[in-house]
Design an enzyme around this catalytic site. Structure first.
Site: not given
Ligand code: PEP
Ligand code: MG
Length: 548
Positions: A184, A286, A322, A434-435, A482
């Site tokens: 938070h 998304r 996406r 992120n992934d 992204c």
């Molecule tokens: C990512 O994985 O960076 C991404 C943009 O997709 P999400 O965060 O929705 O998995």
């Molecule tokens: Mg992702």
């Protein structure tokens, strides 16, 4: 002058005296319970007082995200199941303060063993306990100090109630010992535009009133600075804020090289965010939200209507849709994916369409129908692509549905390593950091404890982004980004230097990134990228860019 380092979660500079959050009251020694009914009433009154106080703060808050978090916290103490559990503890002989503490400790253990997001919420439960104990023992609830001058707030961690009570004319920055990028403290500091650093060990030893300087972009806290530094830092932050308030325009480097700045959205509702209309389009739509809380898939008509609404609002601009990214951190009840031993490595994202292509085909058809007759520039991309064969099959399906621009996300290291081959079959790439971080470092993206591995400044991650950028330049095709990394203004020039052609992020982050890009030429971006990649670790990479 000691330099402390933590995880940077909200950019900006601040300097001034540091003061620590008022510590919660100690749990008093247990009292014998002579009248269980009276004790029960006392416990219920304490829970009610805590809930009422949280609701009052929520109503007084102008920050919607913060207010919702407070309501969620109040709901925990208003839950009849919690009250029943407290009653059982009182009947077993515990006084009100100990009964509430015991029940919340059990909740805490449950949250902790769940890991990830819930584990980062344990501070909320501790806060509820401290507030209830304060009421039971008749002392003031713990909270933010009021030294009478602007100050930097130090704390073990901040509970939502603390952050909502923050007077932004007084609190200059927040530094905590615990928490993670999704705690938070981090979420609210970002939404308040307050510089913040979390997981910063060593602040406990800093005496109240000591002058400190906080750099929220790199996670540095300098302890024992002088008055000149305080004044210079104030001027520096003022200049940064003025740059952010400058009128919006397309993303450009100092020498005019275009870098499209796009918004990430999860639904048509996000288009109401004031930052979205000034974005150059949507770089990541998304679509999972449309499918959440469903027991059956949304109908074709419903899908068409949802996409059409987005395309209508984004007329004349790019919208990258996406396709469904279900599984792992985005479970969808109606898919009944079954139990997988390791969902992040299981049948998720595009992989689901190998089992049953009908849902992907329906989604592509809906996107194509919604795009027909609209003025938006509609691109479509698939999540979780590992091989050229998967990408090629996806492109075939897009073409069959009548979609002209088909690309894939780069979220798996294998895809980054073969970016050139992927670009042989797709129209564009979009890097999901992120992934990509999660899979490159084998570190669960929701685990705050692994935040250091998930740092987007990790040179190995930059290498993979660089591989994609180089492949894009060679193929003459766009390579966007992204993930959350795109929202870091200090990193933006580095990403451009690595060959990224567009950056997509939450709309709120766009002004800072736009301002940061405008200060560097492309040649400088390339030099900074090389310096960051040559660094041994994220701290050294940041330092190379700050000093570059
Ligand atoms: C990512 O994985 O960076 C991404 C943009 O997709 P999400 O965060 O929705 O998995
Ligand atoms: Mg992702």
């Amino acid at each position: 002058m000691p330099e402390l380092t933590g995880v940077p979660v909200s950019p900006g500079w601040a300097a001034g005296p540091a003061y620590r959050l008022t510590e919660p009251p100690p749990l008093p020694a247990p009292r014998p319970v002579t009248d269980p009914e009276a004790e029960l009433a006392r416990a219920a009154a304490a829970l009610r007082a805590v809930a009422d106080d949280l609701m009052r703060r929520s109503e007084a808050s102008s920050d919607r995200a913060a207010a919702e978090i407070l309501v969620a916290q109040a709901m925990i103490v208003r839950d009849p199941v919690l009250e029943d559990s407290v009653a059982a503890e009182v009947k077993a002989g515990r006084d009100a303060a100990h009964a509430i503490t015991a029940v919340l400790a059990a909740y805490r253990a449950g949250f902790e063993s769940s890991g990830g997001y819930l584990a980062e919420r344990v501070a909320d439960l501790d806060d509820l306990r401290d507030r209830a104990v304060a009421v039971c023992t008749g002392v003031a609830m713990p909270g933010v100090p009021a030294p009478g001058v602007p100050f930097v707030l130090f704390a073990r961690d901040l509970a939502p109630a603390d952050t909502v009570g923050l007077d932004l004319t007084r609190v200059l920055a927040v530094v905590t010992e615990e928490g993670g990028p999704t705690s938070h403290t981090a979420i609210l500091a970002r939404s308040l535009g307050l510089p913040a650093v979390v997981r910063c060990p060593g602040i406990r030893d800093v005496a109240d009133g000591t002058l400190v300087r906080v750099d929220g972009a790199v996670g540095a806290v300098s302890v024992g600075v002088d008055e000149q530094t305080v004044a210079a830092t104030g001027a520096q932050e003022q200049a940064r804020r003025s740059a952010l308030a400058a009128p919006a325009g397309p993303g450009r480097t100092a020498d005019g090289h275009p870098v499209a700045l796009l918004a990430n959205i999860g639904s048509a509702r996000d288009l109401a965010d004031p930052g979205v209309p000034v974005a150059e389009g949507v770089g990541l739509f998304r679509t999972e939200l449309l499918y959440l809380d469903r027991t059956v898939a949304p109908s074709l008509e419903e899908q068409i209507a949802t996409y059409a609404e987005v395309f209508r609002v984004a007329a004349g601009r790019r919208v990258v849709v996406r396709t469904l990214d279900a599984g792992a951190d985005k479970p969808l009840p109606f898919l009944a994916q079954g139990r997988e031993p390791n969902p992040a490595l299981g049948v998720r994202g595009l992989r689901l369409s190998h089992r049953d292509p009908s849902m992907l085909d329906a989604q592509l058809t809906a996107i194509a129908k919604a795009a027909a007759g609209m003025d938006a520039d509609v691109w479509v991309m698939a999540p979780m692509v590992a091989t050229v064969d998967e990408a090629s099959r996806f492109v075939d399906r897009c073409r069959a549905a009548g979609l002209a621009r088909a690309g894939v996300m780069v979220e798996i290291p294998a895809a980054a390593l073969r970016a050139d081959a992927l670009l042989g079959v797709v129209d564009f790439l979009s890097i999901g950091t992120n992934d990509l971080s999660q899979y490159t470092f084998a570190a669960d993206r929701e685990c705050g404890e692994l935040a250091a591995l998930l740092d987007p400044w990790q040179p190995a991650l930059l290498d993979l982004i660089g591989a994609c950028g180089a492949a894009g330049a060679a193929a003459g095709k766009p390579v966007g980004l992204c993930g959350e990394a795109g929202a870091d203004p200090l990193l933006a020039p580095v990403l451009v230097g690595l060959g990224v052609t567009s950056l997509s992020m939450s709309a709120r982050a766009l002004p800072a990134v736009r301002a940061a890009l405008a200060t560097r030429t492309v040649a400088e971006c390339r030099t900074l990228a090389a310096a960051a990649r040559a660094a041994g670790d994220p701290a050294a990479a940041r330092a190379a860019v700050v000093n570059g």
